[in-house]
Design an enzyme around this catalytic site. Sequence first.
Site, PDB file in Angstrom:
ATOM      1  N   ARG A  29       5.009 -12.904   9.764  1.00 50.36           N
ATOM      2  CA  ARG A  29       5.709 -11.650   9.676  1.00 50.36           C
ATOM      3  C   ARG A  29       7.143 -11.691  10.105  1.00 50.36           C
ATOM      4  O   ARG A  29       7.440 -12.358  10.933  1.00 50.36           O
ATOM      5  CB  ARG A  29       4.814 -10.591  10.157  1.00 50.36           C
ATOM      6  CG  ARG A  29       3.843 -10.307   9.976  1.00 50.36           C
ATOM      7  CD  ARG A  29       3.196  -9.032  10.828  1.00 50.36           C
ATOM      8  NE  ARG A  29       3.397  -7.685  10.546  1.00 50.36           N
ATOM      9  CZ  ARG A  29       3.023  -7.136   9.420  1.00 50.36           C
ATOM     10  NH1 ARG A  29       1.883  -7.499   8.955  1.00 50.36           N
ATOM     11  NH2 ARG A  29       3.355  -5.954   9.082  1.00 50.36           N
TER      12      ARG A  29
ATOM     13  N   LYS B  34       4.245   0.823   8.710  1.00 51.77           N
ATOM     14  CA  LYS B  34       4.319   2.044   8.246  1.00 51.77           C
ATOM     15  C   LYS B  34       3.771   3.201   8.870  1.00 51.77           C
ATOM     16  O   LYS B  34       4.161   4.177   8.842  1.00 51.77           O
ATOM     17  CB  LYS B  34       3.949   2.006   6.683  1.00 51.77           C
ATOM     18  CG  LYS B  34       4.650   1.275   5.986  1.00 51.77           C
ATOM     19  CD  LYS B  34       4.183   1.239   4.418  1.00 51.77           C
ATOM     20  CE  LYS B  34       3.783   0.019   3.877  1.00 51.77           C
ATOM     21  NZ  LYS B  34       2.279  -0.145   3.520  1.00 51.77           N
TER      22      LYS B  34
ATOM     23  N   GLU C 146       0.888  -1.211  -0.046  1.00 50.54           N
ATOM     24  CA  GLU C 146      -0.095  -0.162   0.061  1.00 50.54           C
ATOM     25  C   GLU C 146       0.905   1.270   0.167  1.00 50.54           C
ATOM     26  O   GLU C 146       1.784   1.363   0.872  1.00 50.54           O
ATOM     27  CB  GLU C 146      -0.896   0.160   1.257  1.00 50.54           C
ATOM     28  CG  GLU C 146      -1.968   0.940   1.400  1.00 50.54           C
ATOM     29  CD  GLU C 146      -2.798   0.987   2.547  1.00 50.54           C
ATOM     30  OE1 GLU C 146      -2.706   0.119   3.404  1.00 50.54           O
ATOM     31  OE2 GLU C 146      -3.549   1.851   2.523  1.00 50.54           O
TER      32      GLU C 146
HETATM   33  P1  ATP Z   1       2.668  -1.910   7.291  1.00 50.52           P
HETATM   34  O1  ATP Z   1       1.739  -2.042   8.612  1.00 50.52           O
HETATM   35  O2  ATP Z   1       3.978  -1.535   7.335  1.00 50.52           O
HETATM   36  O3  ATP Z   1       1.728  -0.934   6.301  1.00 50.52           O
HETATM   37  P2  ATP Z   1       1.541  -3.976   5.668  1.00 50.52           P
HETATM   38  O4  ATP Z   1       1.315  -5.334   5.847  1.00 50.52           O
HETATM   39  O5  ATP Z   1       0.089  -3.282   5.711  1.00 50.52           O
HETATM   40  O6  ATP Z   1       2.483  -3.376   6.667  1.00 50.52           O
HETATM   41  P3  ATP Z   1       1.722  -3.546   3.013  1.00 50.52           P
HETATM   42  O7  ATP Z   1       2.365  -2.472   2.283  1.00 50.52           O
HETATM   43  O8  ATP Z   1       0.191  -3.349   2.872  1.00 50.52           O
HETATM   44  O9  ATP Z   1       2.195  -3.343   4.556  1.00 50.52           O
HETATM   45  O10 ATP Z   1       2.297  -4.932   2.717  1.00 50.52           O
HETATM   46  C1  ATP Z   1       2.854  -5.246   1.161  1.00 50.52           C
HETATM   47  C2  ATP Z   1       3.390  -6.802   1.515  1.00 50.52           C
HETATM   48  O11 ATP Z   1       4.414  -6.629   2.353  1.00 50.52           O
HETATM   49  C3  ATP Z   1       2.118  -7.466   2.099  1.00 50.52           C
HETATM   50  O12 ATP Z   1       2.062  -8.545   1.143  1.00 50.52           O
HETATM   51  C4  ATP Z   1       2.373  -7.857   3.346  1.00 50.52           C
HETATM   52  O13 ATP Z   1       2.143  -9.027   3.709  1.00 50.52           O
HETATM   53  C5  ATP Z   1       4.059  -7.692   3.439  1.00 50.52           C
HETATM   54  N1  ATP Z   1       4.777  -7.449   4.518  1.00 50.52           N
HETATM   55  C6  ATP Z   1       4.364  -6.203   5.334  1.00 50.52           C
HETATM   56  N2  ATP Z   1       5.018  -6.204   6.520  1.00 50.52           N
HETATM   57  C7  ATP Z   1       5.751  -7.307   6.790  1.00 50.52           C
HETATM   58  C8  ATP Z   1       6.332  -8.132   7.574  1.00 50.52           C
HETATM   59  N3  ATP Z   1       6.753  -7.482   9.041  1.00 50.52           N
HETATM   60  N4  ATP Z   1       7.143  -9.324   7.503  1.00 50.52           N
HETATM   61  C9  ATP Z   1       6.606 -10.100   6.170  1.00 50.52           C
HETATM   62  N5  ATP Z   1       5.740  -9.252   5.133  1.00 50.52           N
HETATM   63  C10 ATP Z   1       5.374  -8.251   5.433  1.00 50.52           C
HETATM   64 MG    MG Z   2      -1.406  -2.370   4.873  1.00 48.94          MG
END
Ligand code: ATP
Ligand code: MG
Length: 561
Positions: A266, A276, A39
Amino acid sequence: MSEAEMKEEKIPRNFITDIIDTDLKEGKFDHVATRFPPEPNGYLHIGHAKSICLNYGLARDYHGTCNMRFDDTNPVKEDMEYINSIKRDVNWLGFKWDKLCHSSDYFDKLYGFAVELINKGLAYVDEQTAQEIHDSRGTLTKPGIDSPYRNRTPSENLALFKKMRDGGFEEGKACLRAKIDMASPFICMRDPVIYRIRFASHAITGDKWCIYPMYDFTHCISDALEGITHSICTLEFQDNRRLYDWVLDHISIDHEHRPHQYEMSRLNLEYSITSKRKLNLLVEEGLVDGWDDPRLTTISGLRRRGYTPGSIREFCRRIGVTKQENVIEMAALESCIREDLNVHAKRAMAVLHPIKLVIENYGQDGITQTEVKCQNHPEHPEMGSRDVAFSKEIFIDAADFREEANKQYKRLKLGHEVRLRNAYIVKALSCDKDAAGNVVCVHCEAIPGSLGTNVEGHKPKGVIHWVSAEKCLRAQINIYTNLFKVANPGAAEDFLSTVDKNSKIEIKDAALELSLADAKAGDCYQFEREGYFCCDSKYSKPGCPVFNLTVALRETKKAAI
Ligand code: ATP
Ligand code: MG
C-alpha cells in the site's frame, strides 16, 4: 499535461511488469486486462492514485484494457455521490476506462455460482450468530471448530439459501459459508462467509436483493467474467489469494484465461490518512471542510489544493511498485507539485500581511510610473507579460520591513535601500506605528532612474514584492500546514484527537495585484517570494477569488526519494 505528453509517460519497470513480460513471452496471455475496483463508500485518496496509475498505466503501456469496476456489494455504506466522485477523479487524473462495470452487474450470476457450490456440497447455510462464527474460527495456533450446520445436505442448503434470498431470515440470522477447511493454516480458508443478509436499498439494484455476496467471492468471479488477466491488490490480501483461487477452481465459469491475483504494498504517506472509513469520520465530525478539504490527501482535496494530475502521476511513478511496506515523506509529494508549478505557474504579486509604503518623492524626480511591466514567467518569455499598477502608495509585507536589523536581513530597514520587484529602488526614511507598536506605514524615497535598472552608487541587497495600494484586489488567502500533529495519525488510538485545529490559517485581507481578479477556480500561480497558490473552487466568486496555499517555494527538509 497534454495527451501526447501523457503517452510519453511509462510505468518504470517493477515486479508486475516482469510478471507480465514473462506471461506474454510464455504465451499465457496475448493481451493485458486490468481493472481498478474501488468500493464506492467514500472519495478516492492518494493511495488509490497509486493503484489507478498502475492499473490504467499497464493497460496503456501494453496496449491492453483497464475496466473501472465499482465493487458495490455493501449497500449500507455505498452511495451515488461516491460513484460520481470516483469517476470524476479517475478521469481528472487523466485515465479512461474501457468498460464501466459494477460487481452488482453480476449479482444474478454470482447467485448462480453460489447455488453451484451448494449443489456440489461446497457451501452451506449457517445459522450461528456472527459472534459464534467469529469465536469458532480458531486462531493461528488453534484450528477452528465446525459449525453445527456444516453438514446440512445440498437440498436443505438450497432451500435455506432461497429462503435467505426471499427475505425469510432476519439480518444476521443466517449466512452462506464456503465449506473448505476449518483447520487450514489460513484463517480466511476456514469456511469463509460468502453471502450475508442486508435489508438495505442498493444504489443500483434497489430492493431487488436482500442478500449480498462478500468481497472474496465476488472479486475473483468478477475478474473472470471480465476477462481480467492480472488482478492487482494490496498486500493485506495475500492470504486471500488462496480463496480467490479456490472459488475459481470450484465453479464452472467460462474464462478464456484464468485471472491471477498479485499483491503490492500500500502507499502510506506521512501526516495523511488513506482509509475511506477514517476520512469519512473526519468529514462527519466536521473536522474538515468536506471530502475536498485542501488539507486532505483525497484526490479532490489535492485538486482543490492546486495539485495537477501530472504531479500526482509523477509522484506515483517515483514511489514505484514493490512488495516492501514503507512510509513516504510528505516532502516527496510536495516536490512533485513544486517542480510542476515552477515550470507551469504564472508569476504574480500578492502581499499577505500588507503595510503601507509611501513614496514621498512620487511625482517628482521622474518617479511617475503608473504601471510596470512584469514577466509572467522569468524563464518562459512565451508566457507573456502583464502591466501591474504602480502608485505613490503601495503595500509591502510587514515581514519585509524592520526598523533595525543585522546584515543577514536583506529586506528593507530604516536608512537602507531595497529593490521593489520590477520597479524602483527605494530607501526607507521613517515609519509610523500604531498604539500597539506595530509598523503601519513606511515613508521612503525612490531613487531616480532606478526603474528596472541599476544606478551608480546604489546596490540594494534584496528584492521585495509589492502591490499598488490604490489599484489592488483585497482577497482571502488560506495557508495550510499538516492536518495532523503526528506523522502517523492512522496508528493513533484516537486519530481524531491528532487533528491540528490550527492547520488552516485564513488571511482575510491580503492585497493582490489586480490581474488576479480574473483568476478562475483551479488556476495556479506563484505568488513571488511566498509560494504556489491555487484559486479555490468552493469559495471563489467571479472577480472575488479565494486562494489556497498549494506548497511553499522551498522544501523545509529533504525528500526521501
Ligand atoms: P479504503 O480503506 O480507503 O476504503 P480500500 O483498499 O478498501 O481502501 P478500495 O476502494 O476497496 O479501497 O480499493 C480500490 C483499490 O485501490 C484496491 O485495489 C485497493 O487495493 C487500492 N488501494 C486502496 N488504498 C490503497 C493504498 N493506500 N495504496 C495502494 N493501493 C490502494
Ligand atoms: Mg475496501
